[in-house]
Every structure is written in C-alpha cells, then in structure tokens.
Scaffold this active site. Structure first.
Site, PDB file in Angstrom:
ATOM      1  N   GLN A 259       0.832  -1.205   0.000  1.00 15.30           N
ATOM      2  CA  GLN A 259       0.000   0.000   0.000  1.00 15.30           C
ATOM      3  C   GLN A 259       0.863   1.250   0.000  1.00 15.30           C
ATOM      4  O   GLN A 259       0.607   2.205  -0.721  1.00 15.30           O
ATOM      5  CB  GLN A 259      -0.914   0.049   1.239  1.00 15.30           C
ATOM      6  CG  GLN A 259      -2.007  -0.970   1.257  1.00 15.30           C
ATOM      7  CD  GLN A 259      -2.889  -0.938   0.031  1.00 15.30           C
ATOM      8  OE1 GLN A 259      -3.349   0.118  -0.364  1.00 15.30           O
ATOM      9  NE2 GLN A 259      -3.088  -2.082  -0.585  1.00 15.30           N
ATOM     10  N   HIS A 262       2.198   3.027  -3.167  1.00 16.55           N
ATOM     11  CA  HIS A 262       1.279   3.686  -4.102  1.00 16.55           C
ATOM     12  C   HIS A 262       1.458   5.193  -4.115  1.00 16.55           C
ATOM     13  O   HIS A 262       1.358   5.833  -5.162  1.00 16.55           O
ATOM     14  CB  HIS A 262      -0.180   3.404  -3.710  1.00 16.55           C
ATOM     15  CG  HIS A 262      -0.766   2.223  -4.397  1.00 16.55           C
ATOM     16  ND1 HIS A 262      -0.900   2.157  -5.763  1.00 16.55           N
ATOM     17  CD2 HIS A 262      -1.269   1.057  -3.927  1.00 16.55           C
ATOM     18  CE1 HIS A 262      -1.463   1.004  -6.097  1.00 16.55           C
ATOM     19  NE2 HIS A 262      -1.683   0.310  -5.005  1.00 16.55           N
ATOM     20  N   GLU A 328     -10.241   0.787   3.427  1.00 14.66           N
ATOM     21  CA  GLU A 328     -10.471   0.381   2.039  1.00 14.66           C
ATOM     22  C   GLU A 328     -10.178  -1.116   1.890  1.00 14.66           C
ATOM     23  O   GLU A 328     -10.986  -1.866   1.353  1.00 14.66           O
ATOM     24  CB  GLU A 328      -9.548   1.212   1.138  1.00 14.66           C
ATOM     25  CG  GLU A 328      -9.679   0.908  -0.339  1.00 14.66           C
ATOM     26  CD  GLU A 328      -8.585   1.552  -1.167  1.00 14.66           C
ATOM     27  OE1 GLU A 328      -7.558   1.999  -0.586  1.00 14.66           O
ATOM     28  OE2 GLU A 328      -8.726   1.604  -2.403  1.00 14.66           O
ATOM     29  N   HIS A 329      -9.007  -1.537   2.363  1.00 17.08           N
ATOM     30  CA  HIS A 329      -8.612  -2.945   2.308  1.00 17.08           C
ATOM     31  C   HIS A 329      -8.415  -3.463   3.729  1.00 17.08           C
ATOM     32  O   HIS A 329      -7.707  -2.833   4.513  1.00 17.08           O
ATOM     33  CB  HIS A 329      -7.276  -3.117   1.578  1.00 17.08           C
ATOM     34  CG  HIS A 329      -7.256  -2.559   0.193  1.00 17.08           C
ATOM     35  ND1 HIS A 329      -6.608  -1.384  -0.131  1.00 17.08           N
ATOM     36  CD2 HIS A 329      -7.798  -3.015  -0.953  1.00 17.08           C
ATOM     37  CE1 HIS A 329      -6.751  -1.153  -1.430  1.00 17.08           C
ATOM     38  NE2 HIS A 329      -7.470  -2.117  -1.956  1.00 17.08           N
ATOM     39  N   ASP A 362      -5.950  -6.638  -6.224  1.00 15.65           N
ATOM     40  CA  ASP A 362      -5.641  -5.519  -7.117  1.00 15.65           C
ATOM     41  C   ASP A 362      -5.678  -5.953  -8.578  1.00 15.65           C
ATOM     42  O   ASP A 362      -5.893  -5.129  -9.465  1.00 15.65           O
ATOM     43  CB  ASP A 362      -4.234  -4.974  -6.837  1.00 15.65           C
ATOM     44  CG  ASP A 362      -4.163  -4.171  -5.551  1.00 15.65           C
ATOM     45  OD1 ASP A 362      -5.229  -3.739  -5.067  1.00 15.65           O
ATOM     46  OD2 ASP A 362      -3.047  -3.974  -5.036  1.00 15.65           O
ATOM     47  N   HIS A 421     -53.423  16.733  -5.874  1.00 12.84           N
ATOM     48  CA  HIS A 421     -53.087  15.334  -5.610  1.00 12.84           C
ATOM     49  C   HIS A 421     -54.368  14.553  -5.315  1.00 12.84           C
ATOM     50  O   HIS A 421     -54.621  13.485  -5.880  1.00 12.84           O
ATOM     51  CB  HIS A 421     -52.126  15.218  -4.426  1.00 12.84           C
ATOM     52  CG  HIS A 421     -50.690  15.471  -4.773  1.00 12.84           C
ATOM     53  ND1 HIS A 421     -50.247  16.654  -5.293  1.00 12.84           N
ATOM     54  CD2 HIS A 421     -49.591  14.675  -4.665  1.00 12.84           C
ATOM     55  CE1 HIS A 421     -48.933  16.584  -5.489  1.00 12.84           C
ATOM     56  NE2 HIS A 421     -48.516  15.388  -5.113  1.00 12.84           N
TER      57      HIS A 421
END
Lengths: 436, 436
Positions: A259, A262, A328-329, A362, A421
């Site tokens: 991670q 990145h 996220e992960h 991934d 209505h």
C-alpha cells in the site's frame, strides 16, 4: 518510524481519534480554475479542448487526431509481451466472471389487493472512463472500471487518457482492447471531464463518468455531478492488516509496503495482539524498504501515516477499532479469519487468511479494486455492476386496487394541503367505470 | 399557456432541446454562507447550533430542549385523527412490504481453482434524516426516507426538522412514531446538516444523511459529502404523461396539476398522438386550476414549464423522447402501457395504465417517492434499501489458489512498476509451505 499505539495505555483513545482524523491529503484549491475550464469547454467545445490540451499536456491535437485510431490500439495490443497479455486476459476473465454475479434481478409481483408493483433495472446508456496519464496510468484500472460497465450492458464507453507530449501507455490501450473499449481520446484533466459531461463537436456527451484522477479531475467530477452521474471520489490507498503473532513478519511487512508504495499519502496500519511480532514486522519493513524501486514514496507514507496498534485480545478489541477505521482494504491473517470478519462491518474489501495478500485483489482475484477510501466504507461500496445500472419502480393498478388505495391517498393529500393530488385520485374513483 | 411542440414541425428538434436544457431553478449562491455555518458548528458544536437556530428559526434552544421528548412525539401521535393515522399506517405497511423485497443477497462461492469469493452486505450504522419545516414538512416524506433505512437494518436514525418559532408539524412526529424514529431534534438548515455530519456535544455524528431540503441544505449536503454519505440532491418535481386520445381529459389534467402544485419550478409534460385531446386537456387544466387552493403555484409552474408534445405515432416516437426527458415520474395511459414501457429505459418511476395516477405512488403504492429529478434518471435510481447498506467484497485463497493466481499478479505488478506489490505475492509463493 510509524506511530505505535497500545490499547492498554491511558492515551489510547485520543491518539486513536487523531489517527482517524488525520488528513493525509493537502486539499488543493483548484475549484475556481476547474470552473473556468468547464465553462470554456462547455461554450467552445473542441476549440477549447484543443487549446487546453496544448497548454496542459504539451500536445497539439485536431478534431481528427483527438481519437486514438483503431490501428494504434491494435498495434499496442500486438506489441504487448505474451506473458503480460496472458496476465491481463486472466484478470479480465476473472473480473468478468465475478461481476456477472452482481447483475441485479428485476422484480414484478401482484399483491393481495391486486396492485402490481415492480423494479426494473436497465443499463446506463453511455459511460465516460477517465484513465490517468503518467506513472499512474495502470492497465489494471482500465479493466476494473470497464468490465463492470460492460457486464451491466452499457452500450457506449468513451475512455479519455491524457497523453503528455503525445505519449500513451501502450498497456492501457491493450487493456482497453481486451475490455472491448474502442472509443479512446487522448485528452485529460478537467477539460476531458467537461468534454464527457457536456459533449463537444467531436465527442458525444455521456450519462456517467467514472475513474480516478488528480485534484483537477476530482474537482471537475464534483462540479459536473448532476449533469452526469459520477462514481466515488477516490482518496489515497489504505490497508488495515489484522495479524496475530503466528505470521511470517516478512509477509505482513510486504503487504504493508504494497500500500505504502502507491502514494506518499497512502496509509498502512498493522493491528496485532503481539508486541514482539509488531517489532519484527517493523524491522522487516526496514529491510524490504531498502530494496524497493519506489522506496522514497513507500518510506514517506510509512513514516508519516503508518501505524502499529497493539491490543490485548484480537477478537475482543479488533472489530470495534476496525469499524472505526473503516479501511479500504482489510486483511485478516489469523487462524480463524472468518470469526473476526463476522464481527467487522465497515471495510471496502476483505482478504481472509494468511495466503490472501491484498495484491491479488488488485489484479486477478476477480473482485474490484476500486474501493471506498478515507473511512467512506462506513457508507459506501466498491465499484460494481450496480454503478452502471439504474432502477425504475413500477406501479400498475386495476380499478379495484385504485378503489382500495384511493381513500388513504386522498386523506394524506388532504392533510398535506395538496388539492390536485387528491383530485387526481378522486376524479378516477367517481368515474372509474366510464373511461379507459 | 404551456408551450406546444409538434414532432411534425420543422423546428421540433431545437425546441425539444431547449425544453430539455431549460433551467427551472435559480441556483442561489449560498456556498460561502454554508461553508461558514459548517465550520462554525464543527468548531463550536452545540453553542453554534443554538445561536444559528435562534438567528434563522427564531427559536431559543438549550442542549436539553434540542431533542423532542418522547412524550411530545407520543402526544402528537395520539392527537392525530383516526382516518389520518389509518392512512399513514397503510402507507407505512405497504412501503415496508415493498422495500423488504429490495434487500440484497450475500454471495459466497468457490471457483474452479479453489479461490473463495464473495460479497457481504451490511447496514449503514447510523443515518441522519432531514425533514423540511413549514409548508413542505410532509409526513409522507418521513415514511419514504425512514422505512428503507429501517428495512436495511440501520440501528440509529436521527431526524432533524426545523421548528420556526418552535412550531413542528405534529403529523411529521406521528409519522416518525409510526416509522419507529424516536431521536428527533428541532433544528434545520445547514447547521443541522453540520451537526449530523460532525456531531456536537448533544448530537452524535451519523454515517449518512438523507432527505430533501432548501438550497442551504442541498449545499451543506454537497459540502459534507465524503465526511458522510448523502443521498441524491433532489430538484423540483416533474411528470411526463404519455396519453392517447381515449383518456378522459379531466383525469390527465388532474395528473399534470398534481405535479404543478408542488412548486413553481415543477414541470408537467403531456405527450400525446392526438392534438384534439391535447386541446381538451389544456381546457380541463384551466377549469381545474380555478378550484385549487395552490392555484397560484400550479399556474406558475404550468405556464412557465408545462409542455404539450404532439407526435404522429406514440409507439414509434414516444420512447426516444421519453428517454431524453428521463422523467422523475412517467405515466403511461394507453391501452397497452407495457408495450410502450418496454421501449423506454430512463424514468425514475413508471405508472402504467389509465387507473394508476402517479399520486398513489406518492403515498400508498408501496414504492418510494424519493426519485431522481432533472434528467438524472439517465444514471440514478430512486431511494431504496440499497442506499442504506454497503457491500464488502471477500477474497480467501488456499495456497493452491495463490499459486495459480500469483504469477499473473506478479507480472502485472512488474509492468505497473510496483515492486512491493509483486513481493507481497512472491514472498508467499517461495515460502508457502513454511508458515501459516
């Protein structure tokens, strides 16, 4: 060194709060600049797009050369090494098979009073796919964004990718070819988002725009939202690894660094019940960092945003912390990962067991790698077929069903002060036998 | 008079484009004012909330009086007329039953190489429900927003409703009681959105905020998006009625006016193949307008944004036009509404047949009345249980599955220049027998 938190220490709660509240991205104030670009492309179309591409991407385009010709895509595909093509094709096949299970089912039924109700799903007609240029121009992202749209039945996918000084990553073109995306334009930035949202003389507008991008792209997507649909605004990547002391520290260190490499703003967190194991992982991270080509990025991320959390008991303490992190992960490397996972509700994607590194997800696991970041797993999900379809609800009444439901509708319209209505129902109740 | 378009005339396409492009709402520039309110509540919590409520709602609150006490909710419920309660309870029951069919299914499977994949759905933990004050404080909206959250399994629903000079619509409290919502605060505007998003000393923050509101509320929701989830930003209501000449003009006129009375910016469009019928509907609208309590609003909407489109053949021409209009509400009043509906893909909700006025869907049909407006049915759906759940994807590999997938992942990591990604897999392939 990453920060170390221990759930046994007195200052744990405030430090954990700070960890959650920490901003990892400087929010660039690009809103006004983007607003001007959007207005310019909306007003002047191709002419603006060409000027802006010359200015930002150092690339001279014409309406004729904006689109990447089919033979250039084909050539990129043919030039790709066989082992790379095989890997891309395996990924494409597995992502397709997994996403095919996500197609929602239509529903249609008649209830006890004879009212017919239903939900019908249809594909979004056209989708724009933003692919970043430069170092973050990943073929895997093309597959992850294009495949769910294809599986949903989207008829037109228009891809945009900036080509700084004309350069395109041929693997991005090869991945597009594999995913069946043939409409590709060499444009990027806010101007590409504008072209997709509003259309130009050369580019027809789309109904929805997906895909990651820099601050300009993110701001442009926010601003055109409403005119078109958008996917989530992706932040820097993050992983929470829950690991007991029985793991090989080298494996867990590698996962944390996958991670961290990145982005300098990425975040890797280790949560363990074994302080000695945590020490061993930190040492392994140092050893591995020395060998990484993206060492500088990975080290910056690990030192600024990395964290090691030591708790007394994983099963008792990890779930509540994991839910607050809403990663996220989420990797769970224990003997019984299912037991822990059953107690955790907030995570974009879960990777269970010691032999399931997040990296498989991934690329070739089959699930999507476009996932909610920055704690948004508390309220949102990863990209899926559902992002490329929309639902129409259906109601169909017989005269009897209308008679059964009408009085309650008239009563509610009355108390809400909406005469017309009420009248829209009462006019039919009085005359229900006369027409239709 | 509403504008009349005929598909046979030469200027049809440009006039139809203008109809689609027409802005019905002045976009108030409230962004900076809202930004300041959000920052203030975020920083000062209750104190800011109390000051802003005094300023905007002329209501003096304390932390103790912010929340509506249970006995006030109970009293409002008990004071509601029996026929109104019955109608609300019928609506609640039907909405609940319909939405129960929307719960997504978990999925878990093992593929041919022994990789386990899955999708697991969990409810959003906490949701804030914004209910407008004043004339637009509708009990039906409370049900439409709260029921899907309840059905999804949301554990905490916090409702906010502005109480100008202290006044709350008791029917809103009664509807909340019926929906099982007991945490209600008498606050509104951007400050209420801020309280829900960031939390204050008295109000715990939520994970997602839903519900309609004015320009301040809409801007606040846009600005807190990311910190929390939000639902769509609702625009003015709209209906497209596709009707042949066999309808009673009075019925169709009533349906057009039921949208028009909502808002001066509402839009009612009639699409028919019978010019004489269109004339009769226009005359019926005039007759009915004279009797409406909201005549002024309905007339303003009908004259400024109403439209009558006459085509030669409904089946041949209506679907393409309807898809471009992408109406929030689509009524099809013909002998075979299914045939037309099958050819139309963009609509928030469809009401099929001469005895299915859209108004039934507003109240007691069972489907949701929170629907995509302003052509967003091209890419989005009405509110549903899906808005209150999120999905975690699951991957779980055996050593064999990792061996099968690992080389392709390593190859893709290599071509993307992500060493640590590759290492996270290779370290396990080399040592797969040694640990775990």
């Amino acid at each position: 060194m990453p920060q170390r938190l221990s759930s046994a220490s007195d200052d744990f709660e405030p430090r954990f709060r700070d960890l959650l509240a920490g901003k990892r991205e400087a929010s660039l104030d690009v809103e006004d600049a983007v607003r001007a670009i959007l207005a310019d492309v909306r007003r002047r179309g191709d002419a603006a797009l060409i000027e802006l591409t010359a200015r930002y991407d150092a690339l001279e385009l014409t309406p004729e050369t904006m689109r990447v010709p089919a033979d250039e895509i084909e050539a990129a595909y043919r030039a790709t090494a066989p082992e790379t093509l095989q890997a891309l094709e395996l990924a494409h096949e597995r992502i397709t098979r997994h996403h095919e299970r996500q197609r929602p089912q239509d529903d249609r039924y008649t209830d006890a009073i004879g009212a017919e109700l239903g939900s019908r799903w249809t594909a979004v007609e056209s989708v724009g796919l933003y692919v970043p240029g430069g170092a973050a121009s990943y073929p895997s992202s093309v597959l992850m964004n294009a495949v769910p749209a294809k599986v949903a039945g989207v008829e037109r996918i228009a891809m945009v990718v900036p080509a700084m000084r004309g350069a395109l990553n041929p693997l991005v073109l090869a991945a597009a070819r594999i995913a069946g995306v043939g409409e590709i334009y060499r444009i990027g930035g806010a101007q590409a988002v504008a072209a997709l949202a509003f259309g130009t003389q050369t580019i027809a507008p789309v109904a929805k725009i997906v895909g990651p991008g820099n601050a300009y792209v993110a701001s442009a997507k926010r601003q055109v939202f409403g005119t078109v649909g958008i996917d989530m605004i992706a932040g820097p990547s993050e992983v929470l690894v829950i690991a007991d002391g029985a793991n090989d520290p080298d494996w867990i260190a590698a996962d944390l660094l996958a991670q961290a490499e990145h982005d300098r703003a990425a975040q890797s967190i280790l949560l363990t019940d074994d302080a000695g194991f945590a020490d061993a992982v930190e040492r392994a991270v140092e050893r591995q960092l020395a060998r990484l080509s993206r060492q500088e990025t990975a080290r910056a991320s690990w030192e600024a945003f990395g964290a090691v959390i030591v708790v007394g008991d994983l099963l008792a303490e990890a779930p509540a912390l994991a839910d607050r992190i809403a990663a996220e992960h989420l990797e769970i490397a224990t003997d019984d990962p299912e037991a822990l996972f059953a107690l955790i509700r907030n995570a974009g994607a879960a990777f269970l067991g010691r032999h399931t590194p997040e990296v498989i997800g991934d690329y070739v696991g089959g699930s999507n790698h476009v996932l909610p970041t920055a704690r948004s797993a508390r309220f949102s999900s990863g990209l899926s077929v559902l992002d490329f379809v929309k639902r129409t609800s259906i109601l169909k009444l017989t005269t009897e069903a209308l008679r059964a439901l009408g009085p309650a509708a008239i009563e509610l319209a009355r108390v809400e002060g909406l005469d017309a209505h009420g009248r829209s129902v009462s006019v039919r109740l009085n005359l229900a036998g006369d027409a239709g």
